[in-house]
Design a protein around this motif. Structure first.
Motif, PDB file in Angstrom:
ATOM      1  N   SER A  17     -36.234  58.308  92.890  1.00 33.84           N
ATOM      2  CA  SER A  17     -34.983  57.610  92.568  1.00 33.84           C
ATOM      3  C   SER A  17     -34.911  57.294  91.082  1.00 33.84           C
ATOM      4  O   SER A  17     -35.940  57.127  90.412  1.00 33.84           O
ATOM      5  CB  SER A  17     -34.891  56.291  93.352  1.00 33.84           C
ATOM      6  N   ARG A  19     -31.992  54.991  88.380  1.00 34.22           N
ATOM      7  CA  ARG A  19     -30.755  54.238  88.238  1.00 34.22           C
ATOM      8  C   ARG A  19     -30.231  54.406  86.818  1.00 34.22           C
ATOM      9  O   ARG A  19     -30.896  53.982  85.864  1.00 34.22           O
ATOM     10  CB  ARG A  19     -30.982  52.762  88.513  1.00 34.22           C
ATOM     11  N   ARG A  67     -26.561  59.830  99.048  1.00 32.90           N
ATOM     12  CA  ARG A  67     -27.752  59.745  98.195  1.00 32.90           C
ATOM     13  C   ARG A  67     -27.477  58.931  96.929  1.00 32.90           C
ATOM     14  O   ARG A  67     -28.365  58.227  96.453  1.00 32.90           O
ATOM     15  CB  ARG A  67     -28.220  61.145  97.792  1.00 32.90           C
ATOM     16  N   GLN A  82     -26.814  54.706  91.043  1.00 34.82           N
ATOM     17  CA  GLN A  82     -28.092  54.687  91.744  1.00 34.82           C
ATOM     18  C   GLN A  82     -28.279  56.028  92.433  1.00 34.82           C
ATOM     19  O   GLN A  82     -27.443  56.424  93.251  1.00 34.82           O
ATOM     20  CB  GLN A  82     -28.123  53.557  92.775  1.00 34.82           C
ATOM     21  N   ASN A  84     -30.773  58.290  94.734  1.00 30.86           N
ATOM     22  CA  ASN A  84     -31.922  58.335  95.634  1.00 30.86           C
ATOM     23  C   ASN A  84     -32.099  59.742  96.187  1.00 30.86           C
ATOM     24  O   ASN A  84     -31.186  60.564  96.137  1.00 30.86           O
ATOM     25  CB  ASN A  84     -31.715  57.350  96.778  1.00 30.86           C
ATOM     26  N   SER A  85     -33.263  59.993  96.755  1.00 33.43           N
ATOM     27  CA  SER A  85     -33.552  61.298  97.369  1.00 33.43           C
ATOM     28  C   SER A  85     -33.191  62.442  96.429  1.00 33.43           C
ATOM     29  O   SER A  85     -32.524  63.408  96.817  1.00 33.43           O
ATOM     30  CB  SER A  85     -32.790  61.441  98.692  1.00 33.43           C
TER      31      SER A  85
END
Length: 123
Positions: A17, A19, A67, A82, A84-85
Motif C-alpha cells: 500500500s 498513500r 483497491r 489511498q 491498497n493491493s
C-alpha cells in the motif's frame, strides 16, 4: 491560481500500500473538484479517480475500484489517494489536478496540475 504538490510515492512490493497526498495552495481549494491521473512510460495519461469539491461524490476507473480510495480534507487543502493491493501495472507517475467546474475523467477538463510523484510496484 492553484499550485499543487504531490508526495507519498515510492517503491513498494506487489500487494502493498501507499498513500499519496496532494497539497494545494490558495484559499479556494473547497471550490475545486480534484482528480488523480497516472502516466506510465510510453502510455497516455490515464484517469484514476475524482472527487467533488465537498468530498461527497467520488468516481474511479474500473481497474482501481475496490483497491484505491480518493478523499480530501478541505481544512488542510489536501486530497489523498489511498492505494491498497498494488499491482505492477499500477506503476506510473501519479498526478493530481484541480477542476474549477466539475468532476471529470477527462484530463483536458482540468485547470491545474501538480508535478507528479513516481509509484513503482515490484513483482
Amino acid at each position: 491560481q492553484v499550485q499543487l504538490v504531490e508526495s507519498g510515492g515510492g517503491l513498494v512490493q506487489a500487494g502493498g500500500s501507499l498513500r499519496l497526498s496532494c497539497a494545494a495552495s490558495g484559499r479556494t481549494f473547497n471550490s475545486y473538484a480534484m482528480g488523480w491521473f497516472r502516466q506510465a512510460p510510453g502510455k497516455e495519461r490515464e484517469f484514476v479517480a475524482t472527487i467533488s469539491n465537498d468530498g461527497t461524490l467520488t468516481y474511479y476507473v474500473n481497474s482501481v475500484k475496490g483497491r484505491f480510495t480518493i478523499s480530501r480534507d478541505n481544512a488542510k487543502n489536501t486530497v489523498y489517494l489511498q492505494m491498497n493491493s498494488l499491482k505492477p501495472e499500477d506503476t506510473a507517475v501519479y498526478y493530481c489536478a484541480a477542476d474549477r467546474q466539475r468532476m471529470s475523467s477527462n484530463y483536458q477538463d482540468y485547470d491545474y496540475w501538480g508535478q507528479g510523484t513516481q509509484v513503482t510496484v515490484s513483482s
